[in-house]
Motif scaffolding. Structure first.
Motif, short mmCIF file in Angstrom:
data_model
loop_
_atom_site.label_atom_id
_atom_site.label_comp_id
_atom_site.label_asym_id
_atom_site.label_seq_id
_atom_site.Cartn_x
_atom_site.Cartn_y
_atom_site.Cartn_z
N PRO A 1 2.49 15.30 106.32
CA PRO A 1 1.93 15.32 107.67
C PRO A 1 0.91 14.21 107.89
CG PRO A 1 0.88 17.01 106.33
CD PRO A 1 1.96 16.39 105.47
N VAL A 2 0.90 13.68 109.08
CA VAL A 2 -0.15 12.79 109.56
C VAL A 2 -0.77 13.45 110.78
CG1 VAL A 2 -0.68 10.56 110.62
CG2 VAL A 2 0.88 10.67 108.67
N ALA A 3 -2.09 13.60 110.78
CA ALA A 3 -2.77 14.25 111.89
C ALA A 3 -3.06 13.25 113.00
CB ALA A 3 -4.07 14.90 111.41
N VAL A 4 -2.85 13.68 114.23
CA VAL A 4 -3.25 12.91 115.41
C VAL A 4 -4.18 13.80 116.21
CG1 VAL A 4 -2.51 11.75 117.51
CG2 VAL A 4 -1.09 11.61 115.45
N GLU B 1 -19.41 14.26 117.01
CA GLU B 1 -18.26 15.06 117.43
C GLU B 1 -16.97 14.56 116.78
OE1 GLU B 1 -21.46 16.34 119.48
OE2 GLU B 1 -20.83 14.25 119.29
N GLU B 2 -16.81 13.26 116.64
CA GLU B 2 -15.63 12.73 115.97
C GLU B 2 -15.65 13.07 114.49
OE1 GLU B 2 -14.44 8.59 118.00
OE2 GLU B 2 -16.60 8.81 117.69
N ARG B 3 -16.79 12.92 113.85
CA ARG B 3 -16.89 13.22 112.43
C ARG B 3 -16.60 14.69 112.15
NH1 ARG B 3 -19.82 9.42 109.22
NH2 ARG B 3 -20.41 7.57 110.41
N GLU B 4 -17.02 15.57 113.06
CA GLU B 4 -16.75 17.00 112.87
C GLU B 4 -15.26 17.26 112.71
OE1 GLU B 4 -20.41 19.21 115.24
OE2 GLU B 4 -18.58 18.67 116.32
N GLU B 5 -14.44 16.50 113.41
CA GLU B 5 -12.99 16.73 113.36
C GLU B 5 -12.30 15.93 112.26
OE1 GLU B 5 -11.95 19.12 115.04
OE2 GLU B 5 -13.73 19.36 116.27
N PHE B 6 -12.81 14.72 111.97
CA PHE B 6 -12.12 13.85 111.02
C PHE B 6 -12.48 14.13 109.57
CE2 PHE B 6 -12.37 10.44 114.60
CZ PHE B 6 -11.40 11.11 115.31
N GLU B 7 -13.76 14.39 109.28
CA GLU B 7 -14.19 14.53 107.89
C GLU B 7 -13.41 15.60 107.11
OE1 GLU B 7 -18.32 14.98 107.06
OE2 GLU B 7 -18.89 13.05 107.96
N PRO B 8 -13.21 16.81 107.66
CA PRO B 8 -12.49 17.82 106.88
C PRO B 8 -11.07 17.40 106.52
CG PRO B 8 -13.72 18.87 108.64
CD PRO B 8 -13.78 17.40 108.90
N HIS B 9 -10.39 16.69 107.41
CA HIS B 9 -9.06 16.17 107.08
C HIS B 9 -9.14 15.14 105.95
CE1 HIS B 9 -6.44 18.12 109.93
NE2 HIS B 9 -7.14 17.72 110.97
N LEU B 10 -10.11 14.24 106.06
CA LEU B 10 -10.23 13.18 105.05
C LEU B 10 -10.55 13.76 103.68
CD1 LEU B 10 -12.16 10.44 107.07
CD2 LEU B 10 -9.69 10.70 106.74
N GLU B 11 -11.36 14.82 103.64
CA GLU B 11 -11.68 15.47 102.37
C GLU B 11 -10.42 15.98 101.67
OE1 GLU B 11 -16.16 17.24 103.30
OE2 GLU B 11 -14.39 18.52 103.49
N ARG B 12 -9.41 16.29 102.45
CA ARG B 12 -8.16 16.84 101.90
C ARG B 12 -7.07 15.80 101.78
NH1 ARG B 12 -11.24 20.25 104.33
NH2 ARG B 12 -11.30 22.46 103.74
N GLY B 13 -7.39 14.54 102.06
CA GLY B 13 -6.42 13.47 101.89
C GLY B 13 -5.45 13.29 103.04
N THR B 14 -5.73 13.89 104.19
CA THR B 14 -4.85 13.75 105.36
C THR B 14 -5.31 12.58 106.21
OG1 THR B 14 -4.46 16.14 105.41
CG2 THR B 14 -3.90 14.90 107.39
N VAL B 15 -4.40 11.66 106.50
CA VAL B 15 -4.70 10.53 107.37
C VAL B 15 -4.77 11.04 108.81
CG1 VAL B 15 -3.79 8.36 108.29
CG2 VAL B 15 -3.66 8.85 105.84
N VAL B 16 -5.72 10.49 109.57
CA VAL B 16 -5.93 10.91 110.95
C VAL B 16 -5.87 9.69 111.87
CG1 VAL B 16 -7.46 12.11 112.56
CG2 VAL B 16 -7.49 12.72 110.13
N TYR B 17 -5.18 9.85 112.99
CA TYR B 17 -5.18 8.84 114.05
C TYR B 17 -5.84 9.44 115.29
CZ TYR B 17 -1.95 5.64 111.67
OH TYR B 17 -1.37 4.76 110.78
N ALA B 18 -6.48 8.59 116.08
CA ALA B 18 -7.06 9.01 117.35
C ALA B 18 -7.35 7.76 118.16
CB ALA B 18 -8.34 9.82 117.14
N GLY B 19 -7.73 7.93 119.41
CA GLY B 19 -8.07 6.77 120.22
C GLY B 19 -7.87 6.99 121.69
#
Length: 532
Positions: A191-194, A225-243
């Motif tokens: 999975p890749v998170a968006v 607010e962005e870090r609240e959503e991105f950090e937990p994914h990154l801790e688990r190795g999930t790549v996140v896209y946004a913009g």
């Protein structure tokens, strides 16, 4: 994969966003028969938003279409986002100076001064009554009022899409998304998170952002607010896209993963057509699943509904949510879940404890704690408390009131949101507000900070007191669970994985849009998003 590539225009088959088409003004042209015919002027549009769906709706329904002219965006909910310009490089042809972003309070004057034909409402987590009050304002000023739906705004992916949305902000989407990512990985999928947009900075630089490491958060100058959503994914190795430009984002994400995980924001609908649509409900606000826009639409369209926080909600609240689901979407799979809380030390180790070291609840019993909660959950989510208050009460800690020590914009936050009590929302929509958050925390005379925001405040703030993090995860209770629900729908998640890219045209829903139904063999009888 990066986000390089030209800014995309509208889908060629998009449903005309203006309904009846362009208005006609008293100009003229000559036909081949030399008769005088009216020349249509662009239909003038204002999009009401909050730096998220409003930009997406423009990109997919209006950009590059000369029959429409978006005169302005209006801004609500988020501080300091008005006064900017949607830049010309994102706005496209016809907007050499970009599109102004004005305060929502100016809507009536904008309609009059710019001769606006239509107002498009494009933000979320507001009551149905709020939406209709805005409609009344637009109508009284002479404009039409419109909501754009899935056929006009959802992009179609060549990869399977699992969307996680909610009926209200703060219901527990984030931990649900992380649990879904874990299940998908266990099924052999990548999975890749968006993430739903939160572009509060330089919009041109934020058009398409990829996050794979914590350094990327600094590089893109992420807000709290962005870090609240991105950090937990990154801790688990999930790549996140946004913009901002989600056609470009989708193309980049498709090149990197074999399933797209839409991580929703507020209670908004997904930007991509989902193969599986998961919606989280909050029994602490039972009844809101019927009263808030567009959360009720999410519930009506859900394949799976997660009733979260059953470990802290009263049984009658849980049953009230179950009754709403049974009435509005009786074929949805209903999963009950808890969000158990664990404590750990935060910060940089200056106070003698290692970051991430577990903390027993008894260790903070009797201590004076400043609780810092997730900001949006408390503000437009309208919650009076969150996981931090729950953890403090369980531990027997004493809550210290930050209100007398608030500085800058946080004083206004407490004045505007009167339901907030002895806790501090983690407001940090820009560098100035992040600094004010730090000053307020440091000025509050507490023994320690109990932070229930998903972001590690120690990464971005210099605190003068020790901090403990209250962390929570999704834990299903009984059966059915999310793993079983996703495996029952596994056929959808493995469709066309090796197929070439297809058109961005959405699948057309049937005239009647029933919720998914699972028979005993686990096969789906109806798909709410239509079939190929």
């Amino acid at each position: 994969m990066n986000c390089a590539g030209p800014t995309s225009g509208p889908r060629p088959d998009a449903v005309p966003a203006g309904g009846r088409g362009p208005s006609h003004r008293p100009l003229c042209r000559l036909s081949s028969a030399r008769e005088v015919l009216p020349v249509p002027e662009p239909r003038r549009i204002i999009i009401m938003g909050a730096a998220g769906r409003d930009f997406h709706n423009f990109n997919v329904a209006y950009r590059g279409r000369p029959e429409y002219r978006v005169e302005a965006f209006t801004a609500a909910q988020i501080p300091d986002i008005e006064g900017r310009v949607y830049p010309p490089e994102l706005a496209g042809p016809g907007y050499p100076d970009g599109i102004p972003i004005r305060p929502e309070s100016e809507l009536r004057d904008l309609i009059r001064d710019r001769r606006v034909d239509e107002v498009v409402f494009a933000y979320s987590d507001v009551s149905h009554e709020h939406v209709m009050h805005r409609a009344s304002l637009a109508l009284s000023a002479g404009a039409d009022f419109r909501l754009l739906g899935p056929k006009a705004t959802m992009l179609r992916s060549r990869r399977p899409v699992v969307s996680v949305c909610a009926v209200r902000t703060g219901a527990g989407k984030s931990q649900t998304s992380r649990r879904v990512a874990e299940i998908l990985a266990g099924m052999g999928l990548s999975p890749v998170a968006v993430r739903h947009p939160m572009p509060y900075g330089d919009l041109s630089r934020q058009a398409c952002m990829r996050f794979a490491a914590f350094d990327d958060l600094d590089r893109h100058r992420c807000t709290v607010e962005e870090r609240e959503e991105f950090e937990p994914h990154l801790e688990r190795g999930t790549v996140v896209y946004a913009g901002v430009d989600y056609a470009r984002i989708l193309e980049a994400a498709e090149a990197e993963g074999d399933v797209i995980l839409w991580d929703g924001g507020n209670n908004d609908l997904p930007f991509f057509w989902p193969d599986v649509h998961i919606v989280v409900a909050d029994p602490h606000r039972a009844g809101d699943e019927r009263r808030y826009h567009p959360g009720e639409a999410n519930l009506l369209l859900a394949d799976v509904v997660v009733i979260n926080k059953v470990d802290t909600a009263r049984p009658e609240w849980v049953e009230a949510v179950r009754a709403s689901i049974a009435e509005l979407n009786p074929a949805a799979v209903v999963v009950e879940a808890a969000s158990p809380i664990a404590l750990e030390w935060a910060g940089d180790g200056r106070f003698g404890r290692r970051q991430g070291e577990p903390v027993e609840f008894g260790e903070i019993r009797g201590r004076g704690v400043l609780v810092v909660e997730d900001g949006p959950t408390l503000t437009h989510g309208e919650m009076a408390y969150g996981a931090g208050v729950v953890a403090a009460k369980r531990a027997g800690a004493s809550l210290v009131d930050p209100r007398p020590h608030a500085v800058g914009s946080l004083v206004e936050v407490f004045s505007r949101f009167r339901h907030l009590g002895t806790l501090l929302p983690a407001m940090g929509y820009g560098p100035r507000q992040i600094k004010e958050l730090e000053e307020t925390i440091n000025a509050t005379p507490a023994d320690l900070v109990l932070s229930a925001t998903p972001v590690d405040l120690g990464r971005i703030l210099r605190l003068n007191k020790p901090a403990v993090r209250a962390r929570y995860r999704l834990e299903e209770v009984g059966q059915p669970d999310l793993a079983g629900a996703l495996r029952a729908l596994e056929g959808r998640l493995r469709r066309d994985r090796a197929a070439p890219a297809r058109s961005r045209a959405p699948r057309r829903p049937p005239a009647r849009v029933p919720p998914v139904a699972l028979d005993r063999a686990g096969e789906d009888r109806d798909q709410p998003w239509g079939k190929e």
